[in-house]
Design an enzyme around this catalytic site. Structure first.
Site, PDB file in Angstrom:
ATOM      1  N   CYS A  61      39.053  23.522  47.892  1.00 55.49           N
ATOM      2  CA  CYS A  61      39.577  22.322  47.226  1.00 55.49           C
ATOM      3  C   CYS A  61      41.069  22.228  47.578  1.00 55.49           C
ATOM      4  O   CYS A  61      41.783  23.240  47.514  1.00 55.49           O
ATOM      5  CB  CYS A  61      39.402  22.429  45.714  1.00 55.49           C
ATOM      6  SG  CYS A  61      37.676  22.655  45.229  1.00 55.49           S
ATOM      7  N   GLY A  82      37.675  32.007  42.430  1.00 49.05           N
ATOM      8  CA  GLY A  82      36.295  31.982  42.886  1.00 49.05           C
ATOM      9  C   GLY A  82      35.416  30.966  42.195  1.00 49.05           C
ATOM     10  O   GLY A  82      35.782  30.397  41.167  1.00 49.05           O
ATOM     11  N   GLU A  83      34.255  30.752  42.791  1.00 53.28           N
ATOM     12  CA  GLU A  83      33.275  29.816  42.240  1.00 53.28           C
ATOM     13  C   GLU A  83      32.135  30.631  41.633  1.00 53.28           C
ATOM     14  O   GLU A  83      31.325  31.206  42.357  1.00 53.28           O
ATOM     15  CB  GLU A  83      32.774  28.890  43.370  1.00 53.28           C
ATOM     16  CG  GLU A  83      31.567  28.055  43.033  1.00 53.28           C
ATOM     17  CD  GLU A  83      31.656  27.296  41.708  1.00 53.28           C
ATOM     18  OE1 GLU A  83      32.620  26.544  41.493  1.00 53.28           O
ATOM     19  OE2 GLU A  83      30.736  27.458  40.876  1.00 53.28           O
ATOM     20  N   SER A 133      33.015  27.669  34.559  1.00 57.05           N
ATOM     21  CA  SER A 133      33.575  26.476  35.201  1.00 57.05           C
ATOM     22  C   SER A 133      33.074  26.406  36.633  1.00 57.05           C
ATOM     23  O   SER A 133      33.112  27.397  37.362  1.00 57.05           O
ATOM     24  CB  SER A 133      35.105  26.557  35.179  1.00 57.05           C
ATOM     25  OG  SER A 133      35.672  25.455  35.858  1.00 57.05           O
ATOM     26  N   SER A 182      34.248  20.877  37.151  1.00 58.28           N
ATOM     27  CA  SER A 182      35.488  20.440  37.776  1.00 58.28           C
ATOM     28  C   SER A 182      35.205  19.164  38.543  1.00 58.28           C
ATOM     29  O   SER A 182      34.660  19.196  39.634  1.00 58.28           O
ATOM     30  CB  SER A 182      36.006  21.540  38.704  1.00 58.28           C
ATOM     31  OG  SER A 182      36.426  22.642  37.932  1.00 58.28           O
ATOM     32  N   HIS A 207      37.500  16.066  38.857  1.00 57.10           N
ATOM     33  CA  HIS A 207      38.734  15.752  39.593  1.00 57.10           C
ATOM     34  C   HIS A 207      38.754  14.419  40.323  1.00 57.10           C
ATOM     35  O   HIS A 207      39.787  14.038  40.897  1.00 57.10           O
ATOM     36  CB  HIS A 207      39.107  16.865  40.593  1.00 57.10           C
ATOM     37  CG  HIS A 207      39.166  18.226  39.997  1.00 57.10           C
ATOM     38  ND1 HIS A 207      39.747  18.488  38.779  1.00 57.10           N
ATOM     39  CD2 HIS A 207      38.686  19.414  40.439  1.00 57.10           C
ATOM     40  CE1 HIS A 207      39.633  19.780  38.506  1.00 57.10           C
ATOM     41  NE2 HIS A 207      38.990  20.353  39.490  1.00 57.10           N
ATOM     42  N   HIS A 240      49.182  22.333  39.069  1.00 56.35           N
ATOM     43  CA  HIS A 240      50.123  23.429  39.322  1.00 56.35           C
ATOM     44  C   HIS A 240      50.455  23.429  40.805  1.00 56.35           C
ATOM     45  O   HIS A 240      49.611  23.075  41.622  1.00 56.35           O
ATOM     46  CB  HIS A 240      49.484  24.782  38.987  1.00 56.35           C
ATOM     47  CG  HIS A 240      49.362  25.044  37.526  1.00 56.35           C
ATOM     48  ND1 HIS A 240      50.100  25.983  36.880  1.00 56.35           N
ATOM     49  CD2 HIS A 240      48.574  24.476  36.596  1.00 56.35           C
ATOM     50  CE1 HIS A 240      49.778  25.996  35.600  1.00 56.35           C
ATOM     51  NE2 HIS A 240      48.844  25.089  35.401  1.00 56.35           N
ATOM     52  N   CYS A 270      45.432  29.357  39.111  1.00 52.96           N
ATOM     53  CA  CYS A 270      44.427  30.101  39.876  1.00 52.96           C
ATOM     54  C   CYS A 270      44.951  30.586  41.218  1.00 52.96           C
ATOM     55  O   CYS A 270      45.466  29.822  42.003  1.00 52.96           O
ATOM     56  CB  CYS A 270      43.233  29.212  40.141  1.00 52.96           C
ATOM     57  SG  CYS A 270      42.676  28.387  38.690  1.00 52.96           S
TER      58      CYS A 270
HETATM   59  N1  SAH Z   1      35.705  27.444  41.081  1.00 50.18           N
HETATM   60  C1  SAH Z   1      35.564  27.036  39.732  1.00 50.18           C
HETATM   61  C2  SAH Z   1      36.292  27.915  38.745  1.00 50.18           C
HETATM   62  C3  SAH Z   1      37.654  28.405  39.163  1.00 50.18           C
HETATM   63  S1  SAH Z   1      38.897  27.174  39.320  1.00 50.18           S
HETATM   64  C4  SAH Z   1      35.996  25.597  39.566  1.00 50.18           C
HETATM   65  O1  SAH Z   1      36.598  25.056  40.475  1.00 50.18           O
HETATM   66  O2  SAH Z   1      35.678  25.033  38.548  1.00 50.18           O
HETATM   67  C5  SAH Z   1      39.246  26.880  37.611  1.00 50.18           C
HETATM   68  C6  SAH Z   1      39.926  25.575  37.326  1.00 50.18           C
HETATM   69  O3  SAH Z   1      41.271  25.559  37.832  1.00 50.18           O
HETATM   70  C7  SAH Z   1      39.216  24.393  37.945  1.00 50.18           C
HETATM   71  O4  SAH Z   1      39.020  23.369  37.017  1.00 50.18           O
HETATM   72  C8  SAH Z   1      40.175  24.026  39.026  1.00 50.18           C
HETATM   73  O5  SAH Z   1      40.023  22.713  39.400  1.00 50.18           O
HETATM   74  C9  SAH Z   1      41.512  24.318  38.405  1.00 50.18           C
HETATM   75  N2  SAH Z   1      42.604  24.318  39.387  1.00 50.18           N
HETATM   76  C10 SAH Z   1      42.565  24.745  40.658  1.00 50.18           C
HETATM   77  N3  SAH Z   1      43.743  24.560  41.279  1.00 50.18           N
HETATM   78  C11 SAH Z   1      44.569  23.997  40.364  1.00 50.18           C
HETATM   79  C12 SAH Z   1      45.930  23.552  40.391  1.00 50.18           C
HETATM   80  N4  SAH Z   1      46.652  23.650  41.498  1.00 50.18           N
HETATM   81  N5  SAH Z   1      46.432  23.029  39.262  1.00 50.18           N
HETATM   82  C13 SAH Z   1      45.699  22.945  38.131  1.00 50.18           C
HETATM   83  N6  SAH Z   1      44.419  23.337  38.042  1.00 50.18           N
HETATM   84  C14 SAH Z   1      43.840  23.851  39.147  1.00 50.18           C
HETATM   85 FE1  SF4 Z   2      37.829  24.788  44.345  1.00 47.32          FE
HETATM   86 FE2  SF4 Z   2      37.479  26.353  42.157  1.00 47.32          FE
HETATM   87 FE3  SF4 Z   2      37.299  27.379  44.650  1.00 47.32          FE
HETATM   88 FE4  SF4 Z   2      39.642  26.619  43.725  1.00 47.32          FE
HETATM   89  S1  SF4 Z   2      38.402  28.253  42.911  1.00 47.32           S
HETATM   90  S2  SF4 Z   2      38.801  26.182  45.780  1.00 47.32           S
HETATM   91  S3  SF4 Z   2      39.096  24.835  42.487  1.00 47.32           S
HETATM   92  S4  SF4 Z   2      35.975  25.840  43.753  1.00 47.32           S
END
Ligand code: SAH
Ligand code: SF4
Length: 352
Positions: free
Chosen positions: A119, A163-164, A195, A218, A220, A290, A333
């Site tokens: 992402c 991680g996912e 999540s 998530s 977005h 962030h 994260c």
């Molecule tokens: N991979 C899973 C869980 C880990 S990420 C997921 O994506 O849901 C956990 C959360 O942190 C997610 O909602 C993700 O979108 C958010 N996140 C990731 N990068 C971010 C950033 N730069 N600022 C704020 N939230 C962020």
């Molecule tokens: Fe996307 Fe969640 Fe993986 Fe970050 S941790 S790349 S938000 S899936």
């Protein structure tokens, strides 16, 4: 055969211990006594379980190793948020973030080292995928905190670290059992949130579990095109399919929505998000972006975030503005690890 009892559902671990103690002709209460030391009153090593005879402790150490995570760095934010960097046996690292809030202590845990999904706004995504964590490494993030200070035991756990989780489902599923079981860590299912970006087949697996674990999606983005530009997973599991799976979940869900200036924060976005939340009866968490993801992305300014939330509220959807916690220690994260890598490189390549 599993390498450690800490990977197993507590009931299964107890069955193993009962068999083992029976095989040694030990009294029947021993198995339960040993089992308590896994999760209920954990020890860092069997040597510390001084209520057990010394020879038994030695035998336990040989038969059932208690692997540990090594806390490499611990940072504390001025707002009380604490970030842990755990070094794993093979040199990989993951992080957890402990966020105190009143009587609640929420621990944000990792399920993988790195993440394959890329992402664009996510620092973990930029690291790429390293490996899946074992169940004990996932739950170990909680266990280590309890070992250090029992009073710090988290009341809530969210899989929002690195991680996912739904791409590591077997280990995450075991971890959920250990977290929730009363003879495990005993954290209520309603206080445990998974999540996900929406890994559709594993969402069905999670839905089949009888416990009331919470699911956060998530999202977005509110159109497939925009989502694709932020989250490559959209190509594999499209928004419509993810939302269908969310509907089939039949328990309350939450949408996570990171606000990125000029990308997903218009009035039209707010209106579409409101509509989706209404249709699914979903809660909405609005997150300030962030730093640490792709360069060129900027957080939505605070007044615009407020206007976005207000617009949703006026249409009857409660959108919760998540406060940014631990910003001074980069507690988003994946950030700590990325930062460490950078520092290492800086050492390796001294400036001329
Ligand atoms: N991979 C899973 C869980 C880990 S990420 C997921 O994506 O849901 C956990 C959360 O942190 C997610 O909602 C993700 O979108 C958010 N996140 C990731 N990068 C971010 C950033 N730069 N600022 C704020 N939230 C962020
Ligand atoms: Fe996307 Fe969640 Fe993986 Fe970050 S941790 S790349 S938000 S899936």
């Amino acid at each position: 055969m599993s390498a450690t009892l800490l990977d197993l559902a507590p009931k299964e671990a107890l069955a193993r211990l009962q068999k083992w103690t029976k095989g040694r002709g030990l009294p029947s209460y021993r198995a339960g006594q040993i089992h308590r030391r896994l999760w209920i009153a954990p020890v860092g090593s069997w040597a510390e379980a001084t209520e057990l005879p010394a020879p038994l402790r030695q035998e336990l150490a040989a038969a059932f190793p208690l692997p540990r995570l090594e806390a490499q760095t611990l940072q504390q934010s001025t707002d009380g948020t604490r970030k842990y960097l755990w070094r794993l046996a093979d040199g990989e690292a993951v992080e957890s973030v402990l966020i105190p809030s009143g009587k609640r202590r929420t621990l944000c845990i990792s399920s993988q080292a790195g993440c394959a999904l890329g992402c664009v706004f996510c620092a973990t995504g930029r690291m790429g995928f390293r490996r899946n964590l074992d169940a004990w490494e996932i739950v170990g993030q909680v266990r280590e905190i309890v070992l250090a200070t029992p009073d710090d035991k988290p009341t809530n756990v969210v899989f929002m670290g690195m991680g996912e989780p739904l791409l590591n489902w077997p280990a995450v599923s075991s971890a959920l059992t250990i977290l929730n079981d009363p003879t495990g860590l005993g954290i209520g299912a309603r206080h445990i949130t998974v999540s996900t970006v929406g890994i559709v087949p594993a969402m069905a697996d999670l839905a089949k579990r009888p416990e009331q674990f919470r699911l956060a999606i998530s999202l977005h983005a509110t159109t497939p095109e925009l989502r694709r530009s932020l989250m490559p997973i959209q190509k594999k599991y499209g928004m419509d399919e993810v939302l269908r799976a969310a509907r089939a979940f039949r328990k309350r869900i939450t949408f996570e929505y990171v606000l990125i200036a000029g990308r997903n924060d218009s009035d039209a976005d707010a209106d579409r998000l409101t509509k989706l939340a209404r249709e699914l009866g979903a809660h909405v968490n609005l997150l300030p972006l962030h730093p640490g993801g792709a360069p060129g992305l900027a957080p939505t300014p605070a007044p615009r975030i407020r206007a976005f939330a207000e617009r949703m509220r006026n249409q009857g959807v409660e959108a919760v503005l998540r406060r940014s916690r631990g910003l001074d220690i980069d507690a988003a994260c994946g950030q700590l690890f990325v930062e460490m890598e950078r520092r290492k490189r800086a050492v390796a390549e001294p400036t001329p």
